[in-house]
Design a protein around this motif. Structure first.
Motif, short mmCIF file in Angstrom:
data_model
loop_
_atom_site.label_atom_id
_atom_site.label_comp_id
_atom_site.label_asym_id
_atom_site.label_seq_id
_atom_site.Cartn_x
_atom_site.Cartn_y
_atom_site.Cartn_z
N LEU A 1 0.83 -1.20 0.00
CA LEU A 1 0.00 0.00 0.00
C LEU A 1 0.87 1.26 0.00
CD1 LEU A 1 -2.82 1.25 0.15
CD2 LEU A 1 -2.68 1.07 2.64
N PHE A 2 1.96 1.22 0.78
CA PHE A 2 2.87 2.38 0.82
C PHE A 2 3.50 2.63 -0.55
CE2 PHE A 2 7.25 3.88 1.22
CZ PHE A 2 7.05 5.11 1.83
N VAL A 3 3.95 1.56 -1.21
CA VAL A 3 4.56 1.70 -2.53
C VAL A 3 3.57 2.28 -3.54
CG1 VAL A 3 5.55 0.42 -4.48
CG2 VAL A 3 6.29 -0.08 -2.14
N ILE A 4 2.34 1.77 -3.50
CA ILE A 4 1.31 2.26 -4.43
C ILE A 4 1.06 3.75 -4.23
CG2 ILE A 4 -1.13 2.11 -5.05
CD1 ILE A 4 -0.96 -0.88 -4.49
N LEU A 5 0.91 4.19 -2.98
CA LEU A 5 0.67 5.61 -2.70
C LEU A 5 1.86 6.47 -3.10
CD1 LEU A 5 -1.13 5.37 0.75
CD2 LEU A 5 -2.15 5.88 -1.47
N TYR A 6 3.07 5.94 -2.84
CA TYR A 6 4.28 6.69 -3.19
C TYR A 6 4.38 6.89 -4.70
CZ TYR A 6 9.21 7.70 -3.99
OH TYR A 6 10.38 8.25 -4.41
N TYR B 1 2.02 6.75 -6.89
CA TYR B 1 0.92 7.58 -7.35
C TYR B 1 1.25 9.06 -7.16
CZ TYR B 1 -3.65 9.82 -7.53
OH TYR B 1 -4.69 10.66 -7.82
N GLU B 2 1.73 9.41 -5.99
CA GLU B 2 2.04 10.81 -5.73
C GLU B 2 3.21 11.28 -6.58
OE1 GLU B 2 0.50 13.01 -3.97
OE2 GLU B 2 -1.03 11.62 -3.25
N LYS B 3 4.15 10.39 -6.88
CA LYS B 3 5.35 10.79 -7.62
C LYS B 3 5.08 10.96 -9.10
CE LYS B 3 10.16 9.50 -8.46
NZ LYS B 3 11.24 8.54 -8.15
N TYR B 4 4.24 10.11 -9.64
CA TYR B 4 4.08 10.10 -11.10
C TYR B 4 2.71 10.61 -11.57
CZ TYR B 4 8.30 7.29 -11.07
OH TYR B 4 9.57 6.82 -10.88
N ARG B 5 1.90 11.13 -10.73
CA ARG B 5 0.61 11.61 -11.19
C ARG B 5 0.79 12.88 -12.02
NH1 ARG B 5 -2.75 14.48 -6.31
NH2 ARG B 5 -1.20 16.06 -5.75
N ASP B 6 -0.12 13.13 -12.95
CA ASP B 6 -0.07 14.28 -13.87
C ASP B 6 -0.46 15.55 -13.10
OD1 ASP B 6 -0.23 16.13 -15.88
OD2 ASP B 6 -1.40 14.83 -17.24
N PRO B 7 0.37 16.62 -13.18
CA PRO B 7 0.02 17.87 -12.48
C PRO B 7 -1.30 18.45 -12.93
CG PRO B 7 2.33 17.87 -13.14
CD PRO B 7 1.69 16.69 -13.81
#
Length: 279
Positions: A247-252, A254-260
């Motif tokens: 779960l931590f990896v998924i959230l990390y 997501y936050e790192k590579y999500r489109d601004p």
């Protein structure tokens, strides 16, 4: 009085038939003898026990007094039988309406005739029964302890282990030990430092004179033993740790590579120097 006697005869005959139907005595039991003289009579605890003297000598015409004995003592003097038995002299019957385990033993009927003293002897044996816990759970390396609850006259106990050879245990070994429990030898089984491959279905086998000489099947009880690895308590903790890490990896990621551009405009506060917030 005549009608009463007829009723008693019918009642006794009905009782004998019912007892035979309930396997309190069978042809096999009647045929089995001890030292070629004593007849084995098998009874079920809490069921009737019927003993028939069955002496047919010409001197016996129903007027002689028939005396009954248990273990050499007149039944009239046996405290445990008081109020629980009936004697029918003309039919040569001795009946215990509701038996206890303590009713097993040596019985004899005796008739004094003008020529001799005639007697018949019986060995009354309570049928065996056994019980084991249905399920037993323990962890690898613990000691397994099983108790076979045994009922019946003078039982002998053996165990069948759930290995490939279905090993029969009648004596203690280095790891597998047998103990007396509740007065019955070998009715408790202990296996030291139980292994994973020793899980399975354990069987307690009980015999006595009824099974060895009178043709009755032995009493058998079954219990399932489940052995878990000594690491088993760690698996739930490891599972929770893995779930948390994933779960931590998924959230990390997501936050790192999500489109601004996915950011909601309403959530952004545009500030112009000297003019304040822009609507």
């Amino acid at each position: 009085m005549f009608q009463l006697n007829v009723f008693l005869i019918i009642l006794v005959a009905f009782t004998v038939q019912r007892v035979e139907a309930q396997n309190t005595t069978t042809t096999a039991a009647a045929a089995a003898t001890v030292d070629n003289a004593t007849t084995i009579i098998v009874f079920n605890i809490n069921r009737p026990l019927v003993l028939s003297c069955n002496l047919t000598l010409p001197e016996i015409n129903g007027t002689q007094e028939i005396r009954w004995y248990k273990n050499g003592t007149s039944v009239e003097d046996v405290e445990g039988l008081q109020g629980r038995y009936q004697v029918f002299p003309e039919e040569q019957l001795f009946v215990i309406d509701r038996t206890h385990l303590e009713d097993h033993g040596e019985y004899a009927c005796e008739v004094n005739t003008t020529a001799q003293v005639s007697e018949a002897t019986f060995t009354a044996v309570a049928m065996v029964a056994a019980r084991l816990p249905k399920n037993t759970q323990l962890i690898e390396g613990e000691n397994l302890w099983l108790v076979c609850r045994v009922f019946g006259s003078n039982p002998t106990v053996s165990w069948i282990l759930p290995d490939a050879q279905s090993t029969v245990i009648t004596n203690s070994t280095e790891r597998v030990q047998l103990f007396e429990y509740d007065g019955v030898p070998n009715s408790a089984l202990e296996i030291l430092n139980v292994r994973l491959d020793e899980r399975g279905n354990y069987t307690c086998v009980v015999n006595n004179l009824a099974t060895e000489l009178a043709g009755y099947p032995p009493a058998m009880a079954y219990g399932m033993v489940r052995v878990r690895s000594h690491l088993a308590p760690l698996w739930p903790v490891c599972g929770m740790a893995v779930e948390f890490f994933v779960l931590f990896v998924i959230l990390y990621l997501y936050e790192k590579y999500r489109d601004p551009e996915d950011v909601d405009d309403d959530s952004v506060c545009d500030y112009v120097p000297g003019k304040g917030k822009r609507n």
